[in-house]
Each structure stands twice: as C-alpha cells, then as structure tokens.
Design a protein around this motif. Structure first.
Motif, PDB file in Angstrom:
ATOM      1  N   PHE A  28       0.829  -1.207   0.000  1.00 24.42           N
ATOM      2  CA  PHE A  28       0.000   0.000   0.000  1.00 24.42           C
ATOM      3  C   PHE A  28       0.864   1.258   0.000  1.00 24.42           C
ATOM      4  CE2 PHE A  28      -2.735   3.165   2.167  1.00 24.42           C
ATOM      5  CZ  PHE A  28      -3.786   3.165   1.268  1.00 24.42           C
ATOM      6  N   LEU A  29       2.052   1.202   0.611  1.00 26.70           N
ATOM      7  CA  LEU A  29       2.920   2.384   0.685  1.00 26.70           C
ATOM      8  C   LEU A  29       3.402   2.828  -0.703  1.00 26.70           C
ATOM      9  CD1 LEU A  29       4.901   1.510   3.923  1.00 26.70           C
ATOM     10  CD2 LEU A  29       3.019   3.142   3.662  1.00 26.70           C
ATOM     11  N   PRO A  30       4.013   1.950  -1.507  1.00 22.85           N
ATOM     12  CA  PRO A  30       4.401   2.408  -2.848  1.00 22.85           C
ATOM     13  C   PRO A  30       3.178   2.687  -3.738  1.00 22.85           C
ATOM     14  CG  PRO A  30       4.937   0.090  -2.578  1.00 22.85           C
ATOM     15  CD  PRO A  30       4.513   0.607  -1.241  1.00 22.85           C
ATOM     16  N   TYR A  31       2.070   2.013  -3.468  1.00 24.66           N
ATOM     17  CA  TYR A  31       0.843   2.281  -4.222  1.00 24.66           C
ATOM     18  C   TYR A  31       0.428   3.742  -4.036  1.00 24.66           C
ATOM     19  CZ  TYR A  31      -4.047   2.139  -5.629  1.00 24.66           C
ATOM     20  OH  TYR A  31      -5.254   2.403  -6.228  1.00 24.66           O
ATOM     21  N   GLN A  32       0.463   4.210  -2.796  1.00 25.83           N
ATOM     22  CA  GLN A  32       0.107   5.603  -2.514  1.00 25.83           C
ATOM     23  C   GLN A  32       1.083   6.579  -3.166  1.00 25.83           C
ATOM     24  OE1 GLN A  32      -2.596   7.054  -0.743  1.00 25.83           O
ATOM     25  NE2 GLN A  32      -3.350   5.010  -1.232  1.00 25.83           N
ATOM     26  N   ALA A  33       2.328   6.153  -3.346  1.00 24.85           N
ATOM     27  CA  ALA A  33       3.344   7.005  -3.968  1.00 24.85           C
ATOM     28  C   ALA A  33       3.330   6.904  -5.497  1.00 24.85           C
ATOM     29  CB  ALA A  33       4.723   6.636  -3.430  1.00 24.85           C
ATOM     30  N   GLY A  34       2.505   6.001  -6.039  1.00 18.82           N
ATOM     31  CA  GLY A  34       2.432   5.843  -7.490  1.00 18.82           C
ATOM     32  C   GLY A  34       3.554   5.015  -8.084  1.00 18.82           C
ATOM     33  N   ASP A  35       4.261   4.260  -7.260  1.00 20.12           N
ATOM     34  CA  ASP A  35       5.367   3.415  -7.719  1.00 20.12           C
ATOM     35  C   ASP A  35       4.827   2.040  -8.098  1.00 20.12           C
ATOM     36  OD1 ASP A  35       7.699   2.006  -8.168  1.00 20.12           O
ATOM     37  OD2 ASP A  35       8.657   2.606  -6.278  1.00 20.12           O
ATOM     38  N   HIS A  36       4.284   1.944  -9.305  1.00 17.18           N
ATOM     39  CA  HIS A  36       3.609   0.718  -9.739  1.00 17.18           C
ATOM     40  C   HIS A  36       4.553  -0.477  -9.848  1.00 17.18           C
ATOM     41  CE1 HIS A  36      -0.018   3.001 -10.305  1.00 17.18           C
ATOM     42  NE2 HIS A  36       0.607   3.845 -11.102  1.00 17.18           N
ATOM     43  N   ALA A  37       5.796  -0.224 -10.219  1.00 22.01           N
ATOM     44  CA  ALA A  37       6.759  -1.332 -10.329  1.00 22.01           C
ATOM     45  C   ALA A  37       7.029  -1.953  -8.964  1.00 22.01           C
ATOM     46  CB  ALA A  37       8.063  -0.844 -10.959  1.00 22.01           C
ATOM     47  N   GLU A  38       7.165  -1.122  -7.933  1.00 21.89           N
ATOM     48  CA  GLU A  38       7.412  -1.651  -6.586  1.00 21.89           C
ATOM     49  C   GLU A  38       6.174  -2.352  -6.046  1.00 21.89           C
ATOM     50  OE1 GLU A  38       9.697  -2.470  -3.106  1.00 21.89           O
ATOM     51  OE2 GLU A  38      10.124  -2.152  -5.219  1.00 21.89           O
ATOM     52  N   VAL A  39       5.004  -1.831  -6.348  1.00 18.60           N
ATOM     53  CA  VAL A  39       3.762  -2.500  -5.939  1.00 18.60           C
ATOM     54  C   VAL A  39       3.717  -3.895  -6.554  1.00 18.60           C
ATOM     55  CG1 VAL A  39       1.245  -2.475  -6.131  1.00 18.60           C
ATOM     56  CG2 VAL A  39       2.469  -0.353  -5.624  1.00 18.60           C
ATOM     57  N   ALA A  40       4.003  -3.988  -7.850  1.00 16.19           N
ATOM     58  CA  ALA A  40       3.977  -5.285  -8.527  1.00 16.19           C
ATOM     59  C   ALA A  40       4.991  -6.252  -7.915  1.00 16.19           C
ATOM     60  CB  ALA A  40       4.252  -5.102 -10.022  1.00 16.19           C
ATOM     61  N   ARG A  41       6.183  -5.748  -7.573  1.00 20.16           N
ATOM     62  CA  ARG A  41       7.208  -6.606  -6.961  1.00 20.16           C
ATOM     63  C   ARG A  41       6.731  -7.146  -5.618  1.00 20.16           C
ATOM     64  NH1 ARG A  41      11.067  -6.975  -3.321  1.00 20.16           N
ATOM     65  NH2 ARG A  41      10.618  -4.976  -2.347  1.00 20.16           N
ATOM     66  N   MET A  42       6.158  -6.276  -4.802  1.00 18.01           N
ATOM     67  CA  MET A  42       5.681  -6.709  -3.488  1.00 18.01           C
ATOM     68  C   MET A  42       4.496  -7.659  -3.613  1.00 18.01           C
ATOM     69  SD  MET A  42       5.920  -3.322  -1.157  1.00 18.01           S
ATOM     70  CE  MET A  42       7.485  -2.722  -0.554  1.00 18.01           C
ATOM     71  N   LEU A  43       3.618  -7.399  -4.568  1.00 17.34           N
ATOM     72  CA  LEU A  43       2.478  -8.293  -4.751  1.00 17.34           C
ATOM     73  C   LEU A  43       2.904  -9.625  -5.355  1.00 17.34           C
ATOM     74  CD1 LEU A  43      -0.323  -5.790  -5.778  1.00 17.34           C
ATOM     75  CD2 LEU A  43      -0.010  -6.951  -3.577  1.00 17.34           C
ATOM     76  N   ASP A  44       4.007  -9.646  -6.106  1.00 20.65           N
ATOM     77  CA  ASP A  44       4.580 -10.932  -6.540  1.00 20.65           C
ATOM     78  C   ASP A  44       4.953 -11.769  -5.321  1.00 20.65           C
ATOM     79  OD1 ASP A  44       4.403 -10.435  -9.274  1.00 20.65           O
ATOM     80  OD2 ASP A  44       6.503  -9.798  -9.468  1.00 20.65           O
TER      81      ASP A  44
END
Length: 93
Positions: free
Chosen positions: A27-43
């Motif tokens: 949720f933290l990178p999601y709020q910052a708009g960092d879609h690549a990091e969100v995808a990595r964490m959700l992986d």
C-alpha cells in the motif's frame, strides 16, 4: 509451533502471514504511485499465498484459500491503476 497454533520464539512466520505482510506493505508504494514496486511486493505476496495453499493441512486449506483471494483482487486493482488492463482482467478470471 505450539500445539495451540501459536508461534514460538524463533519460529519463522507462516507463508499466509508473510503473504498478508507483503500485501499490506504494498500500500505504501501504491500511494506514492510506484507501480513497479507495488507489482514486486504483490509478486512476493502471491508467491507466499500460493505456498500457503500448497503447504496447508486439510483443516487450514480454507483459511489459506481465503488469503489468496484478496491477494489476487489486490493484484487486479493495482494492475488496473497502472494501466495494465489485460493483466488486471487476468486476475479476475
């Protein structure tokens, strides 16, 4: 692990808890708009959730599956927000 299901000191977290951790933390990178990091964490969250399903004893399988479902929903929403519509749709199938 104790017989009552509680972790003992020094036990590593279960795959289900690890999955919930990564999903929440994404949720933290999601709020910052960092879609690549969100995808990595959700992986990592999805890998842990699938591992929890594969490792689940019969009495815990439903709990593990109930953890996997919101991970896939979150992946779909995150992909949609990143503009990856085909990827987002695949998580809802």
């Amino acid at each position: 692990m104790r017989s009552d299901g509680q972790a003992q000191q020094g036990d590593r977290p279960s795959s289900r808890l690890t999955s919930a951790y990564w999903r929440g933390l994404s949720f933290l990178p999601y709020q910052a708009g960092d879609h690549a990091e969100v995808a990595r964490m959700l992986d990592l969250a999805e890998d842990s959730a699938v591992q929890a399903v594969n490792e689940a004893e019969p009495g815990q399988l439903l709990v593990a599956l109930e953890n996997l479902h919101p991970v896939l929903e979150t992946r779909g929403r995150a992909a949609w927000d990143a503009g990856e519509l085909e990827s987002a749709e695949s998580y809802y199938r």
